[in-house]
Each structure stands twice: as C-alpha cells, then as structure tokens.
Design a protein around this motif. Structure first.
Motif, PDB file in Angstrom:
ATOM      1  N   UNK A 100       0.722  -1.186   0.234  1.00  0.00           N
ATOM      2  CA  UNK A 100      -0.044  -0.045  -0.153  1.00  0.00           C
ATOM      3  C   UNK A 100       0.945   1.320  -0.083  1.00  0.00           C
ATOM      4  N   UNK A 101       0.724   2.331  -0.767  1.00  0.00           N
ATOM      5  CA  UNK A 101       1.283   3.558  -0.829  1.00  0.00           C
ATOM      6  C   UNK A 101       0.407   4.393  -0.161  1.00  0.00           C
ATOM      7  N   UNK A 102       1.073   5.186   0.853  1.00  0.00           N
ATOM      8  CA  UNK A 102       0.137   6.412   1.292  1.00  0.00           C
ATOM      9  C   UNK A 102       0.690   7.530   0.987  1.00  0.00           C
ATOM     10  N   UNK A 150      -5.546   9.557  -1.021  1.00  0.00           N
ATOM     11  CA  UNK A 150      -4.038   8.880  -1.268  1.00  0.00           C
ATOM     12  C   UNK A 150      -3.721   7.628  -0.726  1.00  0.00           C
ATOM     13  N   UNK A 151      -4.740   6.543  -1.118  1.00  0.00           N
ATOM     14  CA  UNK A 151      -4.134   5.346  -0.853  1.00  0.00           C
ATOM     15  C   UNK A 151      -4.044   4.514  -2.187  1.00  0.00           C
ATOM     16  N   UNK A 152      -3.124   3.871  -2.510  1.00  0.00           N
ATOM     17  CA  UNK A 152      -3.047   2.965  -3.584  1.00  0.00           C
ATOM     18  C   UNK A 152      -2.407   1.561  -3.228  1.00  0.00           C
ATOM     19  N   UNK A 153      -2.961   0.471  -3.700  1.00  0.00           N
ATOM     20  CA  UNK A 153      -2.610  -0.653  -3.776  1.00  0.00           C
ATOM     21  C   UNK A 153      -1.921  -1.430  -4.972  1.00  0.00           C
ATOM     22  N   UNK A 154      -0.790  -2.104  -4.536  1.00  0.00           N
ATOM     23  CA  UNK A 154      -0.234  -2.746  -5.910  1.00  0.00           C
ATOM     24  C   UNK A 154       0.689  -4.004  -5.710  1.00  0.00           C
ATOM     25  N   UNK A 155       0.955  -4.622  -6.540  1.00  0.00           N
ATOM     26  CA  UNK A 155       1.920  -5.879  -6.662  1.00  0.00           C
ATOM     27  C   UNK A 155       3.247  -5.519  -7.150  1.00  0.00           C
ATOM     28  N   UNK A 213       4.448  18.596  -8.357  1.00  0.00           N
ATOM     29  CA  UNK A 213       4.474  18.916  -6.840  1.00  0.00           C
ATOM     30  C   UNK A 213       4.878  17.839  -6.328  1.00  0.00           C
ATOM     31  N   UNK A 214       5.679  18.058  -5.211  1.00  0.00           N
ATOM     32  CA  UNK A 214       6.339  16.987  -4.238  1.00  0.00           C
ATOM     33  C   UNK A 214       5.203  16.565  -3.283  1.00  0.00           C
ATOM     34  N   UNK A 215       5.187  15.279  -3.203  1.00  0.00           N
ATOM     35  CA  UNK A 215       4.413  14.683  -2.184  1.00  0.00           C
ATOM     36  C   UNK A 215       5.129  13.610  -1.214  1.00  0.00           C
ATOM     37  N   UNK A 216       4.926  13.457   0.004  1.00  0.00           N
ATOM     38  CA  UNK A 216       5.570  12.519   0.775  1.00  0.00           C
ATOM     39  C   UNK A 216       4.668  11.306   0.625  1.00  0.00           C
ATOM     40  N   UNK A 217       5.542  10.298   0.417  1.00  0.00           N
ATOM     41  CA  UNK A 217       4.956   8.829   0.352  1.00  0.00           C
ATOM     42  C   UNK A 217       5.510   7.721   1.287  1.00  0.00           C
ATOM     43  N   UNK A 218       4.587   7.000   1.847  1.00  0.00           N
ATOM     44  CA  UNK A 218       5.187   5.994   2.666  1.00  0.00           C
ATOM     45  C   UNK A 218       4.613   4.645   2.045  1.00  0.00           C
ATOM     46  N   UNK A 219       5.568   3.547   1.894  1.00  0.00           N
ATOM     47  CA  UNK A 219       4.900   2.152   1.358  1.00  0.00           C
ATOM     48  C   UNK A 219       5.215   1.338   2.280  1.00  0.00           C
ATOM     49  N   UNK A 259      -7.259   1.856   8.104  1.00  0.00           N
ATOM     50  CA  UNK A 259      -6.231   0.934   8.382  1.00  0.00           C
ATOM     51  C   UNK A 259      -6.485  -0.517   7.958  1.00  0.00           C
ATOM     52  N   UNK A 260      -7.904  -0.685   8.413  1.00  0.00           N
ATOM     53  CA  UNK A 260      -8.279  -2.224   8.224  1.00  0.00           C
ATOM     54  C   UNK A 260      -8.518  -2.450   6.717  1.00  0.00           C
ATOM     55  N   UNK A 261      -9.068  -1.452   6.106  1.00  0.00           N
ATOM     56  CA  UNK A 261      -9.183  -1.642   4.557  1.00  0.00           C
ATOM     57  C   UNK A 261      -8.122  -2.140   3.731  1.00  0.00           C
ATOM     58  N   UNK A 262      -6.973  -1.302   4.186  1.00  0.00           N
ATOM     59  CA  UNK A 262      -5.484  -1.428   3.493  1.00  0.00           C
ATOM     60  C   UNK A 262      -5.115  -3.035   3.593  1.00  0.00           C
ATOM     61  N   UNK A 263      -5.405  -3.469   4.826  1.00  0.00           N
ATOM     62  CA  UNK A 263      -4.995  -4.926   5.079  1.00  0.00           C
ATOM     63  C   UNK A 263      -5.942  -5.787   4.357  1.00  0.00           C
ATOM     64  N   UNK A 264      -7.315  -5.551   4.141  1.00  0.00           N
ATOM     65  CA  UNK A 264      -7.939  -6.292   3.290  1.00  0.00           C
ATOM     66  C   UNK A 264      -7.238  -6.169   1.592  1.00  0.00           C
ATOM     67  N   UNK A 265      -7.120  -5.202   1.177  1.00  0.00           N
ATOM     68  CA  UNK A 265      -6.797  -4.835  -0.096  1.00  0.00           C
ATOM     69  C   UNK A 265      -5.560  -5.277  -0.444  1.00  0.00           C
ATOM     70  N   UNK A 266      -4.643  -5.293   0.436  1.00  0.00           N
ATOM     71  CA  UNK A 266      -3.419  -5.814  -0.066  1.00  0.00           C
ATOM     72  C   UNK A 266      -3.289  -7.374   0.228  1.00  0.00           C
ATOM     73  N   UNK A 267      -4.130  -7.962   0.837  1.00  0.00           N
ATOM     74  CA  UNK A 267      -4.493  -9.479   1.020  1.00  0.00           C
ATOM     75  C   UNK A 267      -4.985  -9.949  -0.292  1.00  0.00           C
ATOM     76  N   UNK A 268      -5.999  -9.146  -0.943  1.00  0.00           N
ATOM     77  CA  UNK A 268      -6.780  -9.776  -2.041  1.00  0.00           C
ATOM     78  C   UNK A 268      -5.707  -9.698  -3.492  1.00  0.00           C
ATOM     79  N   UNK A 269      -4.841  -8.663  -3.327  1.00  0.00           N
ATOM     80  CA  UNK A 269      -4.111  -8.494  -4.592  1.00  0.00           C
ATOM     81  C   UNK A 269      -3.239  -9.476  -5.104  1.00  0.00           C
TER      82      UNK A 269
END
Length: 184
Positions: free
Chosen positions: A7-9, A45-50, A73-79, A174-184
């Motif tokens: 997940x990219x935040x 600003x949430x993206x999920x990817x493999x 423009x610059x954006x801070x990103x946490x993956x 927080x919970x949805x990102x766990x679900x989405x990264x599990x499904x990908x």
C-alpha cells in the motif's frame, strides 16, 4: 524476486483543492512504473499494488519522484507491505472492536519512533485521549474524533515529526488496506 503486495500512502493530496492527484491517473502512473494489480482506495491518497522489484523505501522514493514529474509538485509517500499492515492491526494496543472508527487512528512514520520524541507532551492534560507507539507507527485514541483532539494537535507539531514523514489514517482505512493488500 518474489512479488509482494504493498500500500502506498500519499500524504496531503486532494485536501482542500490542493495537490490534486486524480485516482485514475495515480493508477496509470503506478502501472507505468511496472506494478500490477493496481487499485486505489478513496480520494485521499491510498493505492495498492503488486511489485516484484524494490522494497518499502525504494518504492516510496520511486513513486515520490514519479508524482513530482507527472503532477509538478512534491508529495511525501510511505509504502508498506501487507505483512506490516496486518501486524499494525493485529498489535493494536486499544480495543478496536469496541470503538468507533473515528475514535482510533494510526500515524505511519517513515522510520522508527521512540518515547523521547514525545517527551514534551503532557499526556495527563489530554486525557481521556491516549497514544501508544508501535513499529514505525503511533496509535491514537481520540474519543471525540481527530478534529477535536488536543493530543492530535500536539502530535502534528513539526518538532515531534522532525526528520520523518508522517501520515495518519482512521481505523476503517487501516483495516481496509489490510484487506486490499491481502486480495491483490
């Protein structure tokens, strides 16, 4: 290298008409970087990817550079990968199942944090609000929500977050990102 799901935040995009990043364009951007199974969640600003190349830090740097090149423009990103996101949910020090999602938030940090960083905060003056530290994360319990939180104001001060990227998500996300990264 093994394919992992991340997940990219992205911090501070699409807020108040500033730093607009349409989610369709973010998906296209991630696909153009060679990532698969790309999906976005909400407009904030949430993206999920493999991906089969890179790690959390290099992927965050790659996406930061690509967003700046594409949008100007610059954006801070946490993956973070699925196992990290799941551990954040599994080790929550608050009774998440008993709370409303607006009462519980997680701030993700780009690096480790310890208690010394928060020593100036008078925790007793903010009760019943509380926070606890996790692995590159801070759990915030704010019974009246983030918008009314005195503790959140203290935690957002630049000296507290100095040298780190910090971005906060409510418990539903927080919970949805766990679900989405599990499904990908």
């Amino acid at each position: 290298m093994t394919t992992k799901t991340y997940a990219a935040l992205l911090r501070g995009i699409n807020v108040g008409g500033h730093k607009k990043v349409p989610m369709a364009e973010l998906r296209t951007l991630l696909e153009g970087l060679g990532h698969g199974a790309v999906r976005t969640y909400l407009q904030s600003g949430q993206a999920v990817f493999a991906s089969d190349h890179g790690d959390d830090e290099s992927l965050a740097a790659e996406l930061t550079g690509a967003v700046e090149k594409r949008f100007g423009f610059s954006v801070d990103v946490i993956v973070r990968d699925h196992s990290y996101l799941k551990a954040i949910v599994d080790t929550c020090p608050f009774p998440a199942a008993e709370l409303e999602a607006k009462q519980l938030h997680v701030t993700y940090f780009s690096g480790p944090v310890d208690e010394r960083r928060f020593a100036e905060i008078d925790r007793a003056a903010c009760l019943p609000e509380e926070f606890r530290l996790g692995d590159r994360a801070l759990y915030l319990y704010a019974p009246e929500g983030l918008g009314r939180s005195k503790l959140a104001e203290h935690l957002a001060k630049p000296r507290v977050n100095k040298g780190l990227i910090a971005t906060t998500r409510n418990w539903n996300t927080v919970v949805k990102l766990v679900e989405l990264t599990e499904q990908a």
